[in-house]
Enzyme design. Structure first.
Site, PDB file in Angstrom:
ATOM      1  N   CYS A 188      55.066  13.471  -4.853  1.00 52.66           N
ATOM      2  CA  CYS A 188      54.282  14.536  -5.486  1.00 52.66           C
ATOM      3  C   CYS A 188      55.105  15.255  -6.561  1.00 52.66           C
ATOM      4  O   CYS A 188      55.374  14.671  -7.606  1.00 52.66           O
ATOM      5  CB  CYS A 188      53.715  15.465  -4.420  1.00 52.66           C
ATOM      6  N   ARG A 232      50.018  16.748 -14.273  1.00 55.70           N
ATOM      7  CA  ARG A 232      50.132  17.615 -13.098  1.00 55.70           C
ATOM      8  C   ARG A 232      48.758  18.092 -12.653  1.00 55.70           C
ATOM      9  O   ARG A 232      47.875  18.319 -13.465  1.00 55.70           O
ATOM     10  CB  ARG A 232      51.005  18.832 -13.409  1.00 55.70           C
ATOM     11  N   ILE A 275      47.899  16.783  -2.172  1.00 50.64           N
ATOM     12  CA  ILE A 275      47.836  18.249  -2.266  1.00 50.64           C
ATOM     13  C   ILE A 275      48.173  18.647  -3.705  1.00 50.64           C
ATOM     14  O   ILE A 275      49.301  18.478  -4.152  1.00 50.64           O
ATOM     15  CB  ILE A 275      48.839  18.921  -1.299  1.00 50.64           C
ATOM     16  N   ARG A 276      47.197  19.131  -4.418  1.00 53.19           N
ATOM     17  CA  ARG A 276      47.388  19.474  -5.844  1.00 53.19           C
ATOM     18  C   ARG A 276      48.226  18.389  -6.519  1.00 53.19           C
ATOM     19  O   ARG A 276      49.232  18.651  -7.177  1.00 53.19           O
ATOM     20  CB  ARG A 276      48.027  20.861  -5.995  1.00 53.19           C
ATOM     21  N   HIS A 329      51.708  12.631  -0.162  1.00 54.62           N
ATOM     22  CA  HIS A 329      52.779  13.139   0.705  1.00 54.62           C
ATOM     23  C   HIS A 329      52.932  12.300   1.969  1.00 54.62           C
ATOM     24  O   HIS A 329      52.419  12.694   3.028  1.00 54.62           O
ATOM     25  CB  HIS A 329      52.452  14.579   1.128  1.00 54.62           C
ATOM     26  N   GLU A 346      55.319  12.188   3.900  1.00 52.66           N
ATOM     27  CA  GLU A 346      56.088  12.930   4.917  1.00 52.66           C
ATOM     28  C   GLU A 346      55.185  13.825   5.763  1.00 52.66           C
ATOM     29  O   GLU A 346      55.631  14.353   6.774  1.00 52.66           O
ATOM     30  CB  GLU A 346      57.196  13.757   4.243  1.00 52.66           C
TER      31      GLU A 346
HETATM   32  N1  GLN Z   1      51.184  20.798  -8.144  1.00 54.47           N
HETATM   33  C1  GLN Z   1      52.591  20.664  -7.919  1.00 54.47           C
HETATM   34  C2  GLN Z   1      53.355  20.514  -9.222  1.00 54.47           C
HETATM   35  O1  GLN Z   1      52.781  20.213 -10.207  1.00 54.47           O
HETATM   36  C3  GLN Z   1      52.882  19.484  -7.023  1.00 54.47           C
HETATM   37  C4  GLN Z   1      52.215  19.679  -5.717  1.00 54.47           C
HETATM   38  C5  GLN Z   1      52.931  19.090  -4.563  1.00 54.47           C
HETATM   39  O2  GLN Z   1      54.099  18.668  -4.638  1.00 54.47           O
HETATM   40  N2  GLN Z   1      52.231  19.081  -3.451  1.00 54.47           N
HETATM   41  O3  GLN Z   1      54.525  20.697  -9.240  1.00 54.47           O
END
Ligand code: GLN
Length: 192
Positions: A86, A113, A141-142, A176, A178
């Site tokens: 991520c 991103r 997640i995002r 992720h 993990e």
């Molecule tokens: N949105 C975060 C970023 O751009 C990354 C999100 C994450 O690692 N879960 O840095």
């Protein structure tokens, strides 16, 4: 012989990576010592390295400020494995399309991103990953999306877009691994 695994611990989900590395090592009957990397001098001790999720702007700034960035480059140049997840993928990319991130250029991809934010902030999906027999439960997640792939191998796609790649000794995922009990991706990156 024991494997020394570093987890870049300047920010992000460090404990989860340490636990996943321990689970993966157990699957491969390897013994492992995990080091949390917060300052320069530790990465050269490591056989393998995880760069976790978190906030890529913060992680990238601290890696450069602490002198860890150059050590990560040397680690990869020596052909030693890295798993970047991520924000870690964003930090290791060659183009983060964001001036607030100084990417290390170790994974030949351009990323966008928070690209999945439009459809859903967070979701889990069963993902076919090249090198794994059964789908992997991928937690996004995002997450960033990989929207240009240079000299790297795409390991997984979601919705027609690359979400996992390998570039030499580096495996990088938009999701992720993990955060699930499934340690196969850490195994693929570190012990195969
Ligand atoms: N949105 C975060 C970023 O751009 C990354 C999100 C994450 O690692 N879960 O840095």
């Amino acid at each position: 012989m024991s494997v020394t695994a570093g987890v870049v611990a300047v920010q992000g989900d460090v404990a989860e990576h340490a636990a996943a590395i321990a689970r993966a090592a157990a699957r491969y009957e390897e013994s492992v010592e995990v080091l949390e990397v917060r300052e320069a001098g530790l990465v050269p001790e490591c056989d393998v390295l995880a760069v976790p999720g978190g906030e890529s702007t913060t992680i990238s700034r601290l890696l450069h400020d602490e002198g860890i960035a150059a050590e990560v480059r040397d680690h990869v140049a020596a052909g030693k494995p890295v798993l970047a997840t991520c924000a870690g993928l964003i930090v290791l990319s060659s183009d983060a399309r964001d001036d607030r991130v100084s990417p290390l250029g170790l994974v030949d991809v351009a990323v966008e991103r928070n690209a999945f934010g439009r459809q859903a902030e967070s979701f889990e999906a069963p993902l076919a990953v090249s090198g794994l027999e059964e789908p992997f439960p991928a937690v996004f997640i995002r997450a960033p999306v990989i929207d240009e792939v240079g000299d790297a191998e795409v390991l997984a796609e979601w919705d027609g877009r690359a979400v996992a790649v390998r570039d030499g000794p580096v495996v990088a995922t938009a999701f992720h691994p993990e955060l699930t009990p499934d340690a196969r991706l850490h195994g693929l990156a570190f012990f195969e």
